[in-house]
Write a protein that holds these residues in place. Sequence first.
Motif, PDB file in Angstrom:
ATOM      1  N   ASP A 176       0.830  -1.217   0.000  1.00  0.00           N
ATOM      2  CA  ASP A 176       0.000   0.000   0.000  1.00  0.00           C
ATOM      3  C   ASP A 176       0.855   1.253   0.000  1.00  0.00           C
ATOM      4  O   ASP A 176       0.562   2.219  -0.709  1.00  0.00           O
ATOM      5  CB  ASP A 176      -0.932   0.034   1.217  1.00  0.00           C
ATOM      6  N   SER A 177       1.921   1.252   0.809  1.00  0.00           N
ATOM      7  CA  SER A 177       2.791   2.436   0.899  1.00  0.00           C
ATOM      8  C   SER A 177       3.494   2.717  -0.420  1.00  0.00           C
ATOM      9  O   SER A 177       3.837   3.867  -0.715  1.00  0.00           O
ATOM     10  CB  SER A 177       3.824   2.274   2.014  1.00  0.00           C
ATOM     11  N   LEU A 178       3.682   1.667  -1.220  1.00  0.00           N
ATOM     12  CA  LEU A 178       4.315   1.829  -2.530  1.00  0.00           C
ATOM     13  C   LEU A 178       3.320   2.246  -3.607  1.00  0.00           C
ATOM     14  O   LEU A 178       3.724   2.624  -4.701  1.00  0.00           O
ATOM     15  CB  LEU A 178       5.006   0.526  -2.941  1.00  0.00           C
ATOM     16  N   GLY A 179       2.023   2.127  -3.299  1.00  0.00           N
ATOM     17  CA  GLY A 179       1.007   2.556  -4.249  1.00  0.00           C
ATOM     18  C   GLY A 179       0.213   1.442  -4.900  1.00  0.00           C
ATOM     19  O   GLY A 179      -0.554   1.701  -5.827  1.00  0.00           O
ATOM     20  N   LEU A 180       0.377   0.202  -4.446  1.00  0.00           N
ATOM     21  CA  LEU A 180      -0.413  -0.916  -4.966  1.00  0.00           C
ATOM     22  C   LEU A 180      -1.236  -1.516  -3.833  1.00  0.00           C
ATOM     23  O   LEU A 180      -0.691  -2.095  -2.905  1.00  0.00           O
ATOM     24  CB  LEU A 180       0.479  -2.005  -5.573  1.00  0.00           C
ATOM     25  N   SER A 181      -2.545  -1.379  -3.938  1.00  0.00           N
ATOM     26  CA  SER A 181      -3.460  -1.865  -2.903  1.00  0.00           C
ATOM     27  C   SER A 181      -4.163  -3.137  -3.375  1.00  0.00           C
ATOM     28  O   SER A 181      -4.053  -3.541  -4.541  1.00  0.00           O
ATOM     29  CB  SER A 181      -4.506  -0.794  -2.605  1.00  0.00           C
ATOM     30  N   LEU A 182      -4.926  -3.725  -2.487  1.00  0.00           N
ATOM     31  CA  LEU A 182      -5.739  -4.882  -2.834  1.00  0.00           C
ATOM     32  C   LEU A 182      -6.726  -4.527  -3.945  1.00  0.00           C
ATOM     33  O   LEU A 182      -6.975  -5.332  -4.851  1.00  0.00           O
ATOM     34  CB  LEU A 182      -6.471  -5.402  -1.596  1.00  0.00           C
ATOM     35  N   ASP A 183      -7.263  -3.314  -3.911  1.00  0.00           N
ATOM     36  CA  ASP A 183      -8.160  -2.875  -4.989  1.00  0.00           C
ATOM     37  C   ASP A 183      -7.442  -2.856  -6.330  1.00  0.00           C
ATOM     38  O   ASP A 183      -8.027  -3.220  -7.359  1.00  0.00           O
ATOM     39  CB  ASP A 183      -8.751  -1.500  -4.681  1.00  0.00           C
ATOM     40  N   ASP A 184      -6.170  -2.436  -6.341  1.00  0.00           N
ATOM     41  CA  ASP A 184      -5.394  -2.446  -7.585  1.00  0.00           C
ATOM     42  C   ASP A 184      -5.191  -3.876  -8.070  1.00  0.00           C
ATOM     43  O   ASP A 184      -5.301  -4.149  -9.269  1.00  0.00           O
ATOM     44  CB  ASP A 184      -4.032  -1.772  -7.380  1.00  0.00           C
TER      45      ASP A 184
ATOM     46  N   PHE B  78       2.989  -3.573 -11.587  1.00  0.00           N
ATOM     47  CA  PHE B  78       3.753  -4.338 -10.598  1.00  0.00           C
ATOM     48  C   PHE B  78       5.246  -4.104 -10.809  1.00  0.00           C
ATOM     49  O   PHE B  78       5.985  -3.848  -9.856  1.00  0.00           O
ATOM     50  CB  PHE B  78       3.455  -5.836 -10.702  1.00  0.00           C
ATOM     51  N   LEU B  79       5.672  -4.221 -12.059  1.00  0.00           N
ATOM     52  CA  LEU B  79       7.092  -4.024 -12.366  1.00  0.00           C
ATOM     53  C   LEU B  79       7.539  -2.611 -12.007  1.00  0.00           C
ATOM     54  O   LEU B  79       8.596  -2.430 -11.396  1.00  0.00           O
ATOM     55  CB  LEU B  79       7.360  -4.306 -13.847  1.00  0.00           C
ATOM     56  N   ASP B  80       6.725  -1.622 -12.369  1.00  0.00           N
ATOM     57  CA  ASP B  80       7.072  -0.223 -12.107  1.00  0.00           C
ATOM     58  C   ASP B  80       7.112   0.105 -10.620  1.00  0.00           C
ATOM     59  O   ASP B  80       7.865   0.979 -10.196  1.00  0.00           O
ATOM     60  CB  ASP B  80       6.073   0.716 -12.794  1.00  0.00           C
ATOM     61  N   THR B  81       6.309  -0.589  -9.832  1.00  0.00           N
ATOM     62  CA  THR B  81       6.222  -0.316  -8.397  1.00  0.00           C
ATOM     63  C   THR B  81       7.215  -1.134  -7.596  1.00  0.00           C
ATOM     64  O   THR B  81       7.913  -0.595  -6.728  1.00  0.00           O
ATOM     65  CB  THR B  81       4.791  -0.601  -7.894  1.00  0.00           C
ATOM     66  N   TYR B  82       7.286  -2.421  -7.856  1.00  0.00           N
ATOM     67  CA  TYR B  82       8.080  -3.318  -7.015  1.00  0.00           C
ATOM     68  C   TYR B  82       9.555  -3.401  -7.380  1.00  0.00           C
ATOM     69  O   TYR B  82      10.418  -3.439  -6.510  1.00  0.00           O
ATOM     70  CB  TYR B  82       7.470  -4.719  -7.011  1.00  0.00           C
ATOM     71  N   MET B  83       9.859  -3.475  -8.656  1.00  0.00           N
ATOM     72  CA  MET B  83      11.246  -3.715  -9.049  1.00  0.00           C
ATOM     73  C   MET B  83      12.214  -2.613  -8.567  1.00  0.00           C
ATOM     74  O   MET B  83      13.317  -2.935  -8.123  1.00  0.00           O
ATOM     75  CB  MET B  83      11.358  -3.941 -10.558  1.00  0.00           C
TER      76      MET B  83
END
Length: 146
Positions: free
Chosen positions: A44-52, A133-138
Amino acid sequence: MDWDYPQPFILAVTPQAGDIDGLNHTNNAVYVRWCEQAGWAHSDSLGLSLDDYRRLDRAMAIRRGEYDYLLPTFVGEALRLATWLVGGDGKLSMERRFQLVRDSDGATVLRGRWDLVCIELSSGRPRRMPAPFLDTYMPVIVGGPA
């Protein structure tokens, strides 16, 4: 704190009376629940939530979880649970690590790791990570131990 990796995401936790088992320490299942909470809070803090995840029809699912229970904790103890993404192939998989530290003496009481795989929620089958996912996590994957 002596963290295993740099730049941890930290979730403060404190065992409550209901978290204590018949051996008078925090039940092991509570640590697993806290790791899940920390993983979601980090995402969530990175910008990807369960809704995403639902909107994208993708999720990072736990393929394997390992926990090393090093020391007991007790009701009311202030603890800090750190988490990091420490590996990812940029296609299907990532690795998340955890370290739980007792505030009073800095002792590590638990270490954990998850092997994660990207799945399509609608089918449950492995699928490549979508661009968000790639843009947020990697970019936040950390290297070896500090």
